[in-house]
Design a protein around this motif. Sequence first.
Motif, short mmCIF file in Angstrom:
data_model
loop_
_atom_site.label_atom_id
_atom_site.label_comp_id
_atom_site.label_asym_id
_atom_site.label_seq_id
_atom_site.Cartn_x
_atom_site.Cartn_y
_atom_site.Cartn_z
N LEU A 183 0.87 -1.18 0.00
CA LEU A 183 0.00 0.00 0.00
C LEU A 183 0.90 1.23 0.00
CD1 LEU A 183 -2.89 1.05 0.11
CD2 LEU A 183 -2.76 0.98 2.60
N CYS A 184 0.81 2.03 -1.05
CA CYS A 184 1.75 3.13 -1.26
C CYS A 184 1.05 4.48 -1.10
CB CYS A 184 2.38 3.03 -2.65
SG CYS A 184 3.23 1.45 -2.92
N PHE A 185 1.46 5.23 -0.09
CA PHE A 185 0.89 6.54 0.17
C PHE A 185 1.61 7.59 -0.67
CE2 PHE A 185 0.01 4.07 4.00
CZ PHE A 185 -1.33 4.34 4.20
N GLU A 186 0.84 8.34 -1.44
CA GLU A 186 1.42 9.47 -2.16
C GLU A 186 1.59 10.62 -1.16
OE1 GLU A 186 0.86 12.31 -6.09
OE2 GLU A 186 -0.61 10.72 -5.69
N LEU A 187 2.83 11.00 -0.92
CA LEU A 187 3.12 12.07 0.03
C LEU A 187 2.77 13.39 -0.62
CD1 LEU A 187 6.48 10.72 1.50
CD2 LEU A 187 4.12 10.15 2.11
N HIS A 188 1.73 14.04 -0.10
CA HIS A 188 1.05 15.09 -0.85
C HIS A 188 0.52 16.15 0.10
CE1 HIS A 188 -2.18 16.86 -3.28
NE2 HIS A 188 -1.77 16.19 -4.33
N PRO A 189 0.79 17.43 -0.13
CA PRO A 189 0.19 18.49 0.70
C PRO A 189 -1.34 18.35 0.74
CG PRO A 189 1.90 19.41 -0.69
CD PRO A 189 1.71 17.99 -1.15
N LEU A 215 4.48 6.15 -2.52
CA LEU A 215 4.42 6.52 -3.93
C LEU A 215 5.25 7.81 -4.05
CD1 LEU A 215 1.16 6.97 -6.09
CD2 LEU A 215 3.28 8.21 -6.45
N PHE A 216 6.37 7.71 -4.73
CA PHE A 216 7.30 8.84 -4.85
C PHE A 216 6.90 9.73 -6.02
CE2 PHE A 216 11.29 10.52 -6.77
CZ PHE A 216 11.66 11.36 -5.74
N ASP A 217 6.59 11.00 -5.71
CA ASP A 217 6.25 11.99 -6.73
C ASP A 217 7.08 13.23 -6.45
OD1 ASP A 217 5.17 14.08 -8.22
OD2 ASP A 217 3.12 13.32 -8.11
N PRO A 218 8.14 13.47 -7.23
CA PRO A 218 9.05 14.57 -6.92
C PRO A 218 8.42 15.95 -7.04
CG PRO A 218 9.54 13.65 -9.09
CD PRO A 218 8.55 12.73 -8.43
N SER A 219 7.33 16.09 -7.77
CA SER A 219 6.72 17.41 -7.93
C SER A 219 6.28 18.00 -6.59
CB SER A 219 5.53 17.35 -8.90
OG SER A 219 4.46 16.61 -8.35
N HIS A 220 5.79 17.15 -5.69
CA HIS A 220 5.34 17.63 -4.39
C HIS A 220 6.52 18.03 -3.50
CE1 HIS A 220 1.38 16.48 -5.58
NE2 HIS A 220 1.72 15.21 -5.71
N PHE A 221 7.67 17.47 -3.79
CA PHE A 221 8.87 17.83 -3.03
C PHE A 221 9.39 19.19 -3.50
CE2 PHE A 221 8.25 13.46 -2.39
CZ PHE A 221 8.89 13.09 -1.22
N VAL A 222 9.30 19.45 -4.80
CA VAL A 222 9.70 20.76 -5.32
C VAL A 222 8.85 21.86 -4.70
CG1 VAL A 222 9.80 22.22 -7.39
CG2 VAL A 222 10.61 19.86 -7.50
N LEU A 223 7.54 21.66 -4.65
CA LEU A 223 6.65 22.67 -4.12
C LEU A 223 6.85 22.89 -2.62
CD1 LEU A 223 5.45 22.53 -6.92
CD2 LEU A 223 3.17 22.49 -5.91
N GLN A 224 7.37 21.88 -1.92
CA GLN A 224 7.67 22.04 -0.49
C GLN A 224 9.13 22.41 -0.25
OE1 GLN A 224 5.67 19.07 2.26
NE2 GLN A 224 5.43 17.98 0.32
#
Length: 351
Positions: A183-189, A215-224
């Motif tokens: 079960l993969c959580f998308e780390l997301h604001p 669930l790795f999504d680099p876009s959310h890391f850029v915004l943070q």
Amino acid sequence: MRTIKGPAIFLAQFIGESAPFNSLEGLAEWAAKQGYKGIQIPTNTPSIFDLQAAADSDEYCNQVRGVLDAVGVEITELSTHIQGQLLAVHPAYDELFAPFAPEAVRGDRIATQQWAAGQLKLAAQASRRLGLTAHATFSGALAWPYLYPWPQRPVGLIETAFSELGKRWRPVLDQFDEAGVDLCFELHPGEDLHDGASFERFLKEVNGHRRCNILFDPSHFVLQQLDYLAFIDKWRDRIKMFHVKDAEFRPTADQGVYGGYEGWVNRAGRFRSIGDGQVDFKAIFSKLTQYGFDGWAVLEWECCIKSPEAGAREGAGLIAGHIIDATQKSFDDFAGVQLSTQDAARILGVG
């Protein structure tokens, strides 16, 4: 090392009322024509994918496979982003999230939570029947309104929120474990799990559950403004899914990470189509390959400037160009020599 699979595409942003976007067959055929080998399927649109039928029926799952096989694509993962969100909703968001739930449970917080838990159980069963190994979701949020510590947060507030979040997700994680699915959580604001620190806090609440993954999504890391490459180094063993989505962060004299309540086009941080933002995908694909990630590279289109059709059309080739054919040998193997223990000791002068 292993070679990342792809390219694939998340269908959520492409579902529509007109062909080919109004049926799974049409979407699959369209995706294949764009160059995609896999599709990630949201499970909150029964006309596209019937989650209940997939959980209950091998016949339905075989029918779905047959439709996809005919056009040369496969399912990468299923998604319950919407249902996961509804497993934990702070009262401040009840009205805004109500349209995400069926009419029969709207306005009833407990009934909505129970419906969401049931949906997640179905997703575990459906994933097992389809032979999938990973699943995408959101964590929901009880503590999100208190993200910034003003007014000062009462002692124990965040701990209570994460304790409750863990209680709600533990049985779901067990169901996915029984199904043999991560079960993969998308780390997301907007979610209580939005960065490494919040994921680590949650992981402790579920006793390091082996099915609790990322669930790795680099876009959310850029915004943070987080270091997404260092994140891969630290959390590589928990990264089981990968969204290929670009973003850019260009702070001004008037706004930064918080965005000043502006719409997406006018925010300092905004999502872009792959190749149009600041994400270093070459470095990401290199690190994921280095660490043996063999899941799918899945395009998620959420650009505030470029059309979805153009983003999808360009994305397949860009992802394919970043996938590294992982080597199975060392470049200096040709110069290697065999050495006995005695020879090594003699060379080092320790024999």
